[in-house]
Design a protein around this motif. Structure first.
Motif, mmCIF file in Angstrom:
data_model
loop_
_atom_site.group_PDB
_atom_site.id
_atom_site.type_symbol
_atom_site.label_atom_id
_atom_site.label_comp_id
_atom_site.label_asym_id
_atom_site.label_seq_id
_atom_site.Cartn_x
_atom_site.Cartn_y
_atom_site.Cartn_z
ATOM 1 N N ALA A 117 49.125 53.063 32.374
ATOM 2 C CA ALA A 117 47.798 53.048 31.748
ATOM 3 C C ALA A 117 46.876 52.058 32.460
ATOM 4 O O ALA A 117 45.694 52.341 32.687
ATOM 5 C CB ALA A 117 47.922 52.694 30.266
ATOM 6 N N VAL A 118 47.413 50.883 32.853
ATOM 7 C CA VAL A 118 46.621 49.896 33.600
ATOM 8 C C VAL A 118 46.238 50.487 34.960
ATOM 9 O O VAL A 118 45.108 50.357 35.415
ATOM 10 C CB VAL A 118 47.398 48.571 33.772
ATOM 11 N N GLU A 156 40.163 54.083 38.039
ATOM 12 C CA GLU A 156 38.830 54.474 37.575
ATOM 13 C C GLU A 156 37.766 53.498 38.072
ATOM 14 O O GLU A 156 36.663 53.891 38.423
ATOM 15 C CB GLU A 156 38.833 54.503 36.044
ATOM 16 N N TYR A 157 38.105 52.208 38.123
ATOM 17 C CA TYR A 157 37.140 51.194 38.555
ATOM 18 C C TYR A 157 37.390 50.755 39.991
ATOM 19 O O TYR A 157 36.878 49.720 40.422
ATOM 20 C CB TYR A 157 37.149 49.995 37.584
ATOM 21 N N ASP A 194 42.646 43.237 41.894
ATOM 22 C CA ASP A 194 41.720 42.502 42.758
ATOM 23 C C ASP A 194 40.299 42.686 42.333
ATOM 24 O O ASP A 194 39.983 43.524 41.520
ATOM 25 C CB ASP A 194 41.619 42.974 44.219
ATOM 26 N N GLY A 195 39.456 41.919 43.012
ATOM 27 C CA GLY A 195 38.023 42.008 42.777
ATOM 28 C C GLY A 195 37.567 40.941 41.802
ATOM 29 O O GLY A 195 38.321 40.047 41.449
ATOM 30 N N THR A 196 36.310 41.057 41.429
ATOM 31 C CA THR A 196 35.703 40.106 40.509
ATOM 32 C C THR A 196 35.412 40.844 39.215
ATOM 33 O O THR A 196 34.854 41.935 39.283
ATOM 34 C CB THR A 196 34.381 39.586 41.106
ATOM 35 N N PRO A 197 35.753 40.290 38.075
ATOM 36 C CA PRO A 197 36.447 39.017 37.877
ATOM 37 C C PRO A 197 37.931 39.120 38.255
ATOM 38 O O PRO A 197 38.468 40.222 38.338
ATOM 39 C CB PRO A 197 36.312 38.793 36.365
ATOM 40 N N LEU A 225 40.628 46.258 29.371
ATOM 41 C CA LEU A 225 40.241 46.270 30.787
ATOM 42 C C LEU A 225 38.990 47.118 31.000
ATOM 43 O O LEU A 225 38.111 46.753 31.789
ATOM 44 C CB LEU A 225 41.392 46.801 31.648
ATOM 45 N N THR A 226 38.895 48.234 30.282
ATOM 46 C CA THR A 226 37.719 49.094 30.392
ATOM 47 C C THR A 226 36.472 48.340 29.939
ATOM 48 O O THR A 226 35.410 48.439 30.565
ATOM 49 C CB THR A 226 37.920 50.375 29.548
#
Length: 151
Positions: free
Chosen positions: A16-17, A23-24, A66-69, A102-103
């Motif tokens: 699920a994560v 998606e992002y 990874d990424g911000t935040p 997370l979404t």
């Protein structure tokens, strides 16, 4: 209220994560510890045993996105989770709320609330169905990502 599929296993929670990360467009690293001798907190398992008293193999996963935040997710065998967002730690979350959490963070719904007294900031993560998780931001300075979310 939207119904979230129940995430009975660590594997299904990791999947699920992974779906939210895709998606992002976030790359993720998963470290998995399988067996009571490897997982961080097994109160129910006797010392030095690999299985729980019921014979099941506990499974814990640590996911870094990874990424911000900066986000990491720790999934515990007991069905709960901890999520850290830019240094702000949310403990004892139900595993089912990890994907919507997370979404909310990646979808721009999370925000920071500041207070003058007592001084401090809170990171607020609203979930579908009128549930909001709030956690104190440690220290006095905000990361660039957090300060961009102050309301």
């Amino acid at each position: 209220m939207t119904h979230h599929p129940h995430l009975p296993t660590t594997e299904s929670a990791v999947a699920a994560v992974r779906a939210v990360a895709a998606e992002y467009r976030r790359a993720m690293t998963v470290t998995e510890d399988i067996g009571a001798d490897r997982t961080s907190r097994r109160s129910s398992a006797p010392r030095f045993s690999v299985t729980d008293p019921d014979g099941s193999l506990p499974h814990e996963a640590f996911v870094e996105l990874d990424g911000t935040p900066a986000v990491d997710v720790r999934l515990f065998p007991d069905g709960d989770a901890a999520i850290t967002v830019d240094g702000v730690e949310f403990q004892d979350l139900p595993r089912d709320c990890v994907p919507p959490f997370l979404t909310a963070v990646y979808g721009g719904l999370a925000f920071v609330k500041g207070r003058f007294f007592p001084p401090g900031y809170q990171l607020c993560v609203p979930l579908p169905g009128d549930e909001t998780y709030k956690e104190l931001v440690p220290g006095v300075s905000l990361t660039p990502w957090l300060s961009g979310r102050v309301r």
